[in-house]
Design a protein around this motif. Structure first.
Motif, PDB file in Angstrom:
ATOM      1  N   THR A  20      31.487  38.066  38.767  1.00 40.45           N
ATOM      2  CA  THR A  20      32.567  38.879  39.319  1.00 40.45           C
ATOM      3  C   THR A  20      32.201  39.241  40.758  1.00 40.45           C
ATOM      4  O   THR A  20      31.087  38.986  41.216  1.00 40.45           O
ATOM      5  N   TRP A  34      34.667  44.238  43.829  1.00 41.24           N
ATOM      6  CA  TRP A  34      35.175  45.428  43.150  1.00 41.24           C
ATOM      7  C   TRP A  34      35.795  46.369  44.177  1.00 41.24           C
ATOM      8  O   TRP A  34      36.786  47.009  43.907  1.00 41.24           O
ATOM      9  N   MET A  84      34.799  44.592  31.998  1.00 42.60           N
ATOM     10  CA  MET A  84      33.932  43.431  32.186  1.00 42.60           C
ATOM     11  C   MET A  84      32.613  43.577  31.429  1.00 42.60           C
ATOM     12  O   MET A  84      32.060  42.586  30.929  1.00 42.60           O
ATOM     13  N   VAL A  92      27.372  40.342  40.424  1.00 44.69           N
ATOM     14  CA  VAL A  92      28.465  40.851  41.256  1.00 44.69           C
ATOM     15  C   VAL A  92      28.228  40.337  42.670  1.00 44.69           C
ATOM     16  O   VAL A  92      27.334  40.799  43.372  1.00 44.69           O
ATOM     17  N   THR A 123      40.495  33.783  42.316  1.00 41.51           N
ATOM     18  CA  THR A 123      39.570  32.863  41.663  1.00 41.51           C
ATOM     19  C   THR A 123      39.766  31.461  42.216  1.00 41.51           C
ATOM     20  O   THR A 123      40.889  30.955  42.251  1.00 41.51           O
ATOM     21  N   SER A 177      34.840  34.164  42.297  1.00 40.39           N
ATOM     22  CA  SER A 177      35.342  34.785  41.067  1.00 40.39           C
ATOM     23  C   SER A 177      36.691  35.461  41.279  1.00 40.39           C
ATOM     24  O   SER A 177      37.492  35.565  40.351  1.00 40.39           O
ATOM     25  N   SER A 222      38.750  39.076  42.793  1.00 42.85           N
ATOM     26  CA  SER A 222      38.642  40.502  42.487  1.00 42.85           C
ATOM     27  C   SER A 222      39.180  40.786  41.089  1.00 42.85           C
ATOM     28  O   SER A 222      40.176  40.181  40.674  1.00 42.85           O
ATOM     29  N   PRO A 223      38.572  41.706  40.347  1.00 40.78           N
ATOM     30  CA  PRO A 223      39.053  41.999  38.989  1.00 40.78           C
ATOM     31  C   PRO A 223      40.391  42.733  38.953  1.00 40.78           C
ATOM     32  O   PRO A 223      41.059  42.734  37.917  1.00 40.78           O
ATOM     33  N   GLN A 228      40.766  38.565  37.517  1.00 37.09           N
ATOM     34  CA  GLN A 228      39.967  37.801  36.569  1.00 37.09           C
ATOM     35  C   GLN A 228      38.472  37.975  36.836  1.00 37.09           C
ATOM     36  O   GLN A 228      38.066  38.448  37.893  1.00 37.09           O
ATOM     37  N   ALA A 229      37.677  37.569  35.860  1.00 37.10           N
ATOM     38  CA  ALA A 229      36.244  37.365  36.014  1.00 37.10           C
ATOM     39  C   ALA A 229      35.935  36.019  35.373  1.00 37.10           C
ATOM     40  O   ALA A 229      36.785  35.437  34.689  1.00 37.10           O
TER      41      ALA A 229
END
Length: 431
Positions: free
Chosen positions: A10, A13, A41, A55, A208, A220, A222-223, A241-242
């Motif tokens: 990931t 953040w 996560m 991360v 992603t 990855s 951003s979540p 997503q992760a």
């Protein structure tokens, strides 16, 4: 014999981030959602049997993060079910004022490790994480290439176990002048093929992205989203997503150890927010109803932000309908607002509405003046709405730009007020 390492990748953040288009209540929920995503996560890492969370930069939106975000982040990190490796990025670089110089990071070890240099960190026997941290907001060299040179300098040789490099930065120069800090994806992928390393986990781009045909170098994303997804798929189209990554290597013979690792990447949904850029053509009441129905069908409105661009031409009655219905829906969304730069919706009073503007008294005079200022069709320079003297000497010039837009807004408001009270002039009708 095959060795396997599974980890959650990931990045970005950017805890503490704010978005100008979110008001106080929605802004607080958005900030909380970004931290909630970290807890999500952690649960995914545990359920997917990951051995670590990496991360890839920009854990925080700034090294000067507010105290509330800081303390809550530390509290969440303490709950990590597996080791977590944090990389300083361009938003939170490892410089003299870095947040990663705080003593709390010592207290969080060994659960949380900050990758402040290129030294390999052992996850377990045969598995290493190698950081390529940013030491400034703008780097003067490719940080991943620097990490690879560090391996060579240490005489590490080809990987006998599994090595994952964690980096952060752009993979293409964003300007016309080449950026020395740009990450060379081809070089990183070649290092994987040559077994110096086995996979590269990157951050910076919030969508992603599989960066190389070998499938060994990934962003990855951003979540949670940070920017808008366009209807054509452009913009920030792959955030939220992760990545669950599994790296497998054969280490039962020297020949097998020279073969590239098998890297399997599986995106998993994390985010709960949506940022959408929408558009529609509005030329009448039916178009308004279709547009409003489209907005009503969007799920999870309280965590959805919509900016919209409307084109077309409508009369005052249709414009009033559009405004009324938009105002009705807006409180349900995290944010719902016009994309002013792309808005091209013209307000053209109908013949009946122009006739209503001819009634005597101050309301009629205000309507006629606003029509002149708005530059609506049929009024430019001649004021040829019913009851006006065509070509009157000294008539006001038609406004343009911001003045015209203000006049159109005022005309719309006057029409809404008149239709809501029945004050439509000598005709006695509602508009």
């Amino acid at each position: 014999m095959t060795q396997t390492f599974r980890y959650l990748h990931t990045s970005d953040w950017q805890l503490g981030m704010t978005r100008w288009f979110l008001g106080g209540e929605a802004a607080a929920r958005y900030a909380a959602a970004r931290l909630d995503a970290v807890e999500t996560m952690f649960r995914i890492a545990e359920s997917e049997r990951c051995e670590a969370v990496v991360v890839a930069g920009d854990v925080f939106d700034d090294n000067l993060v507010d105290s509330l975000t800081w303390q809550r982040t530390v509290d969440v990190l303490r709950t990590a079910p597996v080791p977590v490796y944090l990389l300083p990025g361009n938003h939170d670089p490892y410089d003299a004022a870095s947040i990663y110089r705080d003593e709390v990071w010592r207290d969080l070890e060994p659960t949380v490790t900050v990758l402040t240099d290129n030294a390999p960190r052992t996850v377990r026997d045969g598995v290493e994480i190698i950081g390529a941290p940013l030491t400034a907001k703008q780097m003067t060299e490719d940080p991943v290439a620097a990490a690879l040179r560090g391996l060579e300098a240490r005489g590490a040789g080809r990987a006998r176990g599994i090595r994952v490099v964690v980096g952060h930065g752009a993979t293409q120069s964003r300007g016309s002048v080449p950026d020395p800090g740009t990450i060379d994806v081809g070089r990183a992928a070649a290092a994987c093929r040559d077994r110096w390393i086995d996979a590269v986990a990157l951050g910076d781009t919030h969508s992603t992205t599989d960066l190389h045909p070998d499938g060994t170098v990934w962003y990855s994303g951003s979540p949670e989203p940070t920017d808008f997804r366009e209807e054509d798929g452009g913009g920030e189209s792959g955030s939220g997503q992760a990545l669950v990554v599994e790296v497998s290597v054969a280490d039962d013979s020297p020949e097998a150890r020279e073969r590239p690792a098998t890297v399997t990447v599986s995106p998993v949904d994390v985010g709960t927010w949506s940022f959408l850029a929408l558009s529609a053509e509005i030329n009448g009441p039916e178009d308004v109803r279709d547009w409003i129905a489209r907005l009503e069908e969007l799920p999870s409105k309280r965590t959805t932000v919509v900016k919209y661009a409307l084109t077309g031409s409508v009369d005052l009655t249709t414009s009033t309908l559009l405004d009324r219905e938009t105002d009705r829906l807006a409180p349900g969304f995290a944010a719902l607002y016009p994309r002013e730069r792309l808005m091209d919706l013209h307000i053209t009073p109908s013949d009946e509405e122009l006739a209503d503007a001819a009634w005597p008294g101050p309301v009629g005079a205000a309507a006629r003046r606003l029509i002149e200022m708005a530059g609506t069709p049929g009024t430019s320079g001649t004021q040829d709405y019913p009851g006006a003297a065509s070509g009157t000497p000294g008539a006001p010039a038609v406004a343009g730009g911001a003045d015209a837009a203000t006049a159109r807004d005022a005309l719309k408001l006057l029409h809404r007020l008149s239709t809501s009270t029945g004050q439509t002039g000598h005709t006695g009708r509602r508009g």
